[in-house]
Design an enzyme around this catalytic site. Sequence first.
Site, PDB file in Angstrom:
ATOM      1  N   ASP A 163      -1.118  -0.099   5.105  1.00  0.00           N
ATOM      2  CA  ASP A 163      -1.498   1.303   5.221  1.00  0.00           C
ATOM      3  C   ASP A 163      -0.916   1.904   6.494  1.00  0.00           C
ATOM      4  O   ASP A 163      -0.386   3.014   6.483  1.00  0.00           O
ATOM      5  CB  ASP A 163      -3.025   1.442   5.205  1.00  0.00           C
ATOM      6  CG  ASP A 163      -3.470   2.887   5.301  1.00  0.00           C
ATOM      7  OD1 ASP A 163      -3.199   3.655   4.359  1.00  0.00           O
ATOM      8  OD2 ASP A 163      -4.066   3.259   6.330  1.00  0.00           O
ATOM      9  N   ASP A 203       0.849  -1.185   0.000  1.00  0.00           N
ATOM     10  CA  ASP A 203       0.000   0.000   0.000  1.00  0.00           C
ATOM     11  C   ASP A 203       0.884   1.235   0.000  1.00  0.00           C
ATOM     12  O   ASP A 203       2.030   1.194   0.458  1.00  0.00           O
ATOM     13  CB  ASP A 203      -0.916   0.022   1.227  1.00  0.00           C
ATOM     14  CG  ASP A 203      -2.063   1.023   1.079  1.00  0.00           C
ATOM     15  OD1 ASP A 203      -2.381   1.412  -0.064  1.00  0.00           O
ATOM     16  OD2 ASP A 203      -2.640   1.418   2.107  1.00  0.00           O
ATOM     17  N   GLY A 204       0.347   2.310  -0.517  1.00  0.00           N
ATOM     18  CA  GLY A 204       1.008   3.601  -0.487  1.00  0.00           C
ATOM     19  C   GLY A 204       0.061   4.621   0.113  1.00  0.00           C
ATOM     20  O   GLY A 204      -1.155   4.447   0.050  1.00  0.00           O
ATOM     21  N   GLU A 237       2.381   3.909  -4.191  1.00  0.00           N
ATOM     22  CA  GLU A 237       1.812   2.588  -4.502  1.00  0.00           C
ATOM     23  C   GLU A 237       2.791   1.766  -5.347  1.00  0.00           C
ATOM     24  O   GLU A 237       3.047   0.596  -5.068  1.00  0.00           O
ATOM     25  CB  GLU A 237       0.481   2.732  -5.246  1.00  0.00           C
ATOM     26  CG  GLU A 237      -0.624   3.396  -4.467  1.00  0.00           C
ATOM     27  CD  GLU A 237      -1.323   2.508  -3.448  1.00  0.00           C
ATOM     28  OE1 GLU A 237      -0.928   1.344  -3.251  1.00  0.00           O
ATOM     29  OE2 GLU A 237      -2.292   3.004  -2.829  1.00  0.00           O
ATOM     30  N   ASP A 275      -4.348  -2.336  -3.063  1.00  0.00           N
ATOM     31  CA  ASP A 275      -5.600  -1.609  -3.251  1.00  0.00           C
ATOM     32  C   ASP A 275      -5.470  -0.553  -4.347  1.00  0.00           C
ATOM     33  O   ASP A 275      -6.361   0.268  -4.524  1.00  0.00           O
ATOM     34  CB  ASP A 275      -6.092  -0.985  -1.941  1.00  0.00           C
ATOM     35  CG  ASP A 275      -5.163   0.068  -1.376  1.00  0.00           C
ATOM     36  OD1 ASP A 275      -4.165   0.432  -2.037  1.00  0.00           O
ATOM     37  OD2 ASP A 275      -5.429   0.539  -0.254  1.00  0.00           O
ATOM     38  N   HIS A 292      -9.124   0.072   2.862  1.00  0.00           N
ATOM     39  CA  HIS A 292      -9.835   0.495   4.078  1.00  0.00           C
ATOM     40  C   HIS A 292     -11.148  -0.262   4.245  1.00  0.00           C
ATOM     41  O   HIS A 292     -12.160   0.305   4.644  1.00  0.00           O
ATOM     42  CB  HIS A 292     -10.072   2.010   4.068  1.00  0.00           C
ATOM     43  CG  HIS A 292      -8.815   2.779   3.800  1.00  0.00           C
ATOM     44  ND1 HIS A 292      -7.802   2.926   4.732  1.00  0.00           N
ATOM     45  CD2 HIS A 292      -8.371   3.398   2.675  1.00  0.00           C
ATOM     46  CE1 HIS A 292      -6.816   3.614   4.208  1.00  0.00           C
ATOM     47  NE2 HIS A 292      -7.125   3.913   2.962  1.00  0.00           N
TER      48      HIS A 292
END
Length: 147
Positions: free
Chosen positions: A134, A9-10, A47, A69, A124
């Site tokens: 995250d 994740d970024g 990302e 994501d 999320h």
Amino acid sequence: MKKIEIYTDGACSGNPGAGGWGAVLVYGKREKELCGGEKETTNNRMELTAVIEALSALKEPCEVTLTTDSKYVCDAINQGWLQSWIMKGWRKADKKPVLNVDLWERLLPLLDKHTVFFVWVKGHAGHSYNERCDELAVNFYKNNFKE
């Protein structure tokens, strides 16, 4: 070939702004967490960097299921955009230049080295590894680039 699961994740505070990336590599019962960031960046750059850094951490060619994501990353690979951009001289279908070419060029040899299957997951939404990535990303930029 070893089978590895990678989650990435970024995150970014502002876009552009301070950003971070996080990754969790899972092999059997072993897990390794990675994170990093940049003071001035974008969410898409973070990302992509998460994917690059996670794949770069593998010491030998592996079969990887990479869950992210990022629709940007997943669609670029799974929808064939990346190959199209390369064939069009790093231009998109609308003839505009592709962003983040430097990172895409770093990713290409890693995709040649490893067999990577990209899987998209809604961010999320309670996916434990996505939430952890995250957290790693956000904590990195908050702890390293004071707002």
